[in-house]
Design a protein around this motif. Sequence first.
Motif, PDB file in Angstrom:
ATOM      1  N   PRO A  97      55.926 -20.623  76.046  1.00 11.03           N
ATOM      2  CA  PRO A  97      56.043 -19.318  75.120  1.00 11.03           C
ATOM      3  C   PRO A  97      57.475 -19.004  74.238  1.00 11.03           C
ATOM      4  O   PRO A  97      57.370 -18.626  73.130  1.00 11.03           O
ATOM      5  CB  PRO A  97      56.308 -18.132  76.398  1.00 11.03           C
ATOM      6  CG  PRO A  97      56.447 -18.997  77.486  1.00 11.03           C
ATOM      7  CD  PRO A  97      55.846 -20.143  77.430  1.00 11.03           C
ATOM      8  N   LEU A  98      58.355 -20.050  74.558  1.00 14.79           N
ATOM      9  CA  LEU A  98      59.567 -20.005  73.823  1.00 14.79           C
ATOM     10  C   LEU A  98      59.060 -20.694  72.469  1.00 14.79           C
ATOM     11  O   LEU A  98      59.681 -20.426  71.355  1.00 14.79           O
ATOM     12  CB  LEU A  98      60.680 -20.805  74.786  1.00 14.79           C
ATOM     13  CG  LEU A  98      61.910 -20.903  73.574  1.00 14.79           C
ATOM     14  CD1 LEU A  98      62.404 -19.412  73.357  1.00 14.79           C
ATOM     15  CD2 LEU A  98      63.125 -21.413  74.502  1.00 14.79           C
ATOM     16  N   ALA A 127      68.858 -20.885  67.563  1.00 14.70           N
ATOM     17  CA  ALA A 127      67.710 -20.051  66.999  1.00 14.70           C
ATOM     18  C   ALA A 127      68.101 -18.662  68.095  1.00 14.70           C
ATOM     19  O   ALA A 127      67.793 -17.451  67.426  1.00 14.70           O
ATOM     20  CB  ALA A 127      66.330 -20.432  67.600  1.00 14.70           C
ATOM     21  N   ILE A 128      68.267 -18.582  69.367  1.00 16.70           N
ATOM     22  CA  ILE A 128      68.721 -17.565  70.000  1.00 16.70           C
ATOM     23  C   ILE A 128      69.805 -16.576  69.360  1.00 16.70           C
ATOM     24  O   ILE A 128      69.951 -15.473  69.249  1.00 16.70           O
ATOM     25  CB  ILE A 128      68.744 -17.817  71.477  1.00 16.70           C
ATOM     26  CG1 ILE A 128      67.602 -18.423  72.077  1.00 16.70           C
ATOM     27  CG2 ILE A 128      69.333 -16.587  72.552  1.00 16.70           C
ATOM     28  CD1 ILE A 128      67.522 -18.920  73.593  1.00 16.70           C
ATOM     29  N   PRO A 143      59.238  -8.618  66.719  1.00 11.89           N
ATOM     30  CA  PRO A 143      59.466  -8.427  68.039  1.00 11.89           C
ATOM     31  C   PRO A 143      58.770  -9.658  68.909  1.00 11.89           C
ATOM     32  O   PRO A 143      57.973 -10.414  68.401  1.00 11.89           O
ATOM     33  CB  PRO A 143      58.219  -7.088  68.271  1.00 11.89           C
ATOM     34  CG  PRO A 143      58.338  -6.689  67.022  1.00 11.89           C
ATOM     35  CD  PRO A 143      58.517  -7.656  66.070  1.00 11.89           C
ATOM     36  N   GLY A 144      59.440  -9.882  70.054  1.00 13.00           N
ATOM     37  CA  GLY A 144      58.758 -11.105  70.782  1.00 13.00           C
ATOM     38  C   GLY A 144      59.997 -11.832  71.818  1.00 13.00           C
ATOM     39  O   GLY A 144      61.201 -10.891  71.845  1.00 13.00           O
ATOM     40  N   LEU A 145      59.619 -12.645  72.393  1.00 11.38           N
ATOM     41  CA  LEU A 145      60.626 -13.296  73.253  1.00 11.38           C
ATOM     42  C   LEU A 145      61.728 -13.676  72.802  1.00 11.38           C
ATOM     43  O   LEU A 145      62.806 -13.407  73.357  1.00 11.38           O
ATOM     44  CB  LEU A 145      59.588 -14.563  73.909  1.00 11.38           C
ATOM     45  CG  LEU A 145      60.537 -15.347  74.795  1.00 11.38           C
ATOM     46  CD1 LEU A 145      61.091 -14.543  76.081  1.00 11.38           C
ATOM     47  CD2 LEU A 145      59.891 -16.454  75.346  1.00 11.38           C
ATOM     48  N   LEU A 146      61.816 -14.320  71.512  1.00 12.73           N
ATOM     49  CA  LEU A 146      63.095 -14.733  70.976  1.00 12.73           C
ATOM     50  C   LEU A 146      63.851 -13.538  70.744  1.00 12.73           C
ATOM     51  O   LEU A 146      65.178 -13.546  70.708  1.00 12.73           O
ATOM     52  CB  LEU A 146      62.783 -15.423  69.674  1.00 12.73           C
ATOM     53  CG  LEU A 146      63.936 -15.943  68.879  1.00 12.73           C
ATOM     54  CD1 LEU A 146      64.663 -17.041  69.711  1.00 12.73           C
ATOM     55  CD2 LEU A 146      63.407 -16.868  67.484  1.00 12.73           C
ATOM     56  N   ALA A 147      63.189 -12.371  70.254  1.00 12.82           N
ATOM     57  CA  ALA A 147      64.189 -11.185  69.988  1.00 12.82           C
ATOM     58  C   ALA A 147      64.790 -10.681  71.358  1.00 12.82           C
ATOM     59  O   ALA A 147      65.671 -10.176  71.479  1.00 12.82           O
ATOM     60  CB  ALA A 147      63.341 -10.179  69.381  1.00 12.82           C
ATOM     61  N   GLY A 148      63.889 -10.670  72.406  1.00 15.69           N
ATOM     62  CA  GLY A 148      64.361 -10.120  73.698  1.00 15.69           C
ATOM     63  C   GLY A 148      65.375 -11.223  74.318  1.00 15.69           C
ATOM     64  O   GLY A 148      66.645 -10.688  74.620  1.00 15.69           O
ATOM     65  N   SER A 201      67.481 -12.805  72.534  1.00 13.66           N
ATOM     66  CA  SER A 201      68.667 -12.731  71.616  1.00 13.66           C
ATOM     67  C   SER A 201      69.345 -11.179  71.616  1.00 13.66           C
ATOM     68  O   SER A 201      70.592 -10.986  71.319  1.00 13.66           O
ATOM     69  CB  SER A 201      68.381 -12.666  70.182  1.00 13.66           C
ATOM     70  OG  SER A 201      67.497 -13.950  70.002  1.00 13.66           O
ATOM     71  N   HIS A 202      68.650 -10.360  72.360  1.00 16.33           N
ATOM     72  CA  HIS A 202      69.189  -8.987  72.676  1.00 16.33           C
ATOM     73  C   HIS A 202      70.282  -9.111  73.616  1.00 16.33           C
ATOM     74  O   HIS A 202      70.469  -9.573  74.684  1.00 16.33           O
ATOM     75  CB  HIS A 202      68.130  -8.143  73.217  1.00 16.33           C
ATOM     76  CG  HIS A 202      68.710  -6.603  73.175  1.00 16.33           C
ATOM     77  ND1 HIS A 202      69.248  -5.940  73.981  1.00 16.33           N
ATOM     78  CD2 HIS A 202      68.456  -5.749  72.310  1.00 16.33           C
ATOM     79  CE1 HIS A 202      69.568  -4.851  73.794  1.00 16.33           C
ATOM     80  NE2 HIS A 202      68.998  -4.396  72.483  1.00 16.33           N
TER      81      HIS A 202
END
Length: 261
Positions: free
Chosen positions: A90-91, A146-147, A154-159, A161-162
């Motif tokens: 998923p990453l 990237a992180i 929206p997505g895993l990368l955004a999560g 990075s939060h």
Amino acid sequence: MIMIIIGPGIMIESPNLFPKVDRLTAFFDTFELEVSLELSQISDGRARLFVIGEPGGPAEKILLRARGDVACEPSALITAAVDFEGAHNPLMNALPDHIVVNVNDIPTLRDTTAAFVAEALESRCGRSAALNRLCEVVVLLILRSAIDRGTTEPGLLAGLSHPLLHRALVAMHDQPTRAWNSDDLAAMAGMSRSHFMALFREVVGTTPQAYLTGWRLTVARRKLTKGAKVKAVARQVGFGSAAAFSRAYFRKFGHWPSVRS
């Protein structure tokens, strides 16, 4: 106890309440990374890593093409095909199509890339093993970059990075068998439950429980491909029964779980 309010529905006890967490190790533990020096430009679903620089000079940039066009880069010193199980990881699926990193911006990346190029250009004992290990570090550093950059999609990368939500994601990645509920995950992120639920859906694009189920099933599929039994896998990824696991697996992947699924 000192309470710090940093936004609506977000309140933490102190800046040191939550130590730093590792956002990448779970992916490297779950998925296998392999690299091979590119001999052709045939599209085979693998990511491409281009080390770019002047001929005879040091590397200047790294270009990672996670998907899409794999045309040759004229200024590439080294081209490698990178298999990080992109179809199932998923990453990798969350990454943008192209990532470019200036190696001089990250000293560790500069030094690792120099070693990678040196190994690729020479035929020495253990070359294949060295290339795999060095490329793993290069890919890790690119993913870390990237992180750090984050994304507006929206997505895993955004999560990941939060600044707060990533703690809940890491908790799920590291302990998928735990019976996480929304209150537990909100506490991990230092938020009220209502704010956490709304923000998670906004940033990650799904609910925490749906994400947790998806991650459990992803881990389960990896275990099945390695020969683990369905009943054992169901237990290992946090499902109450093999039947519940099988139904969830079918809904996600469109077929029933089996060894080497």
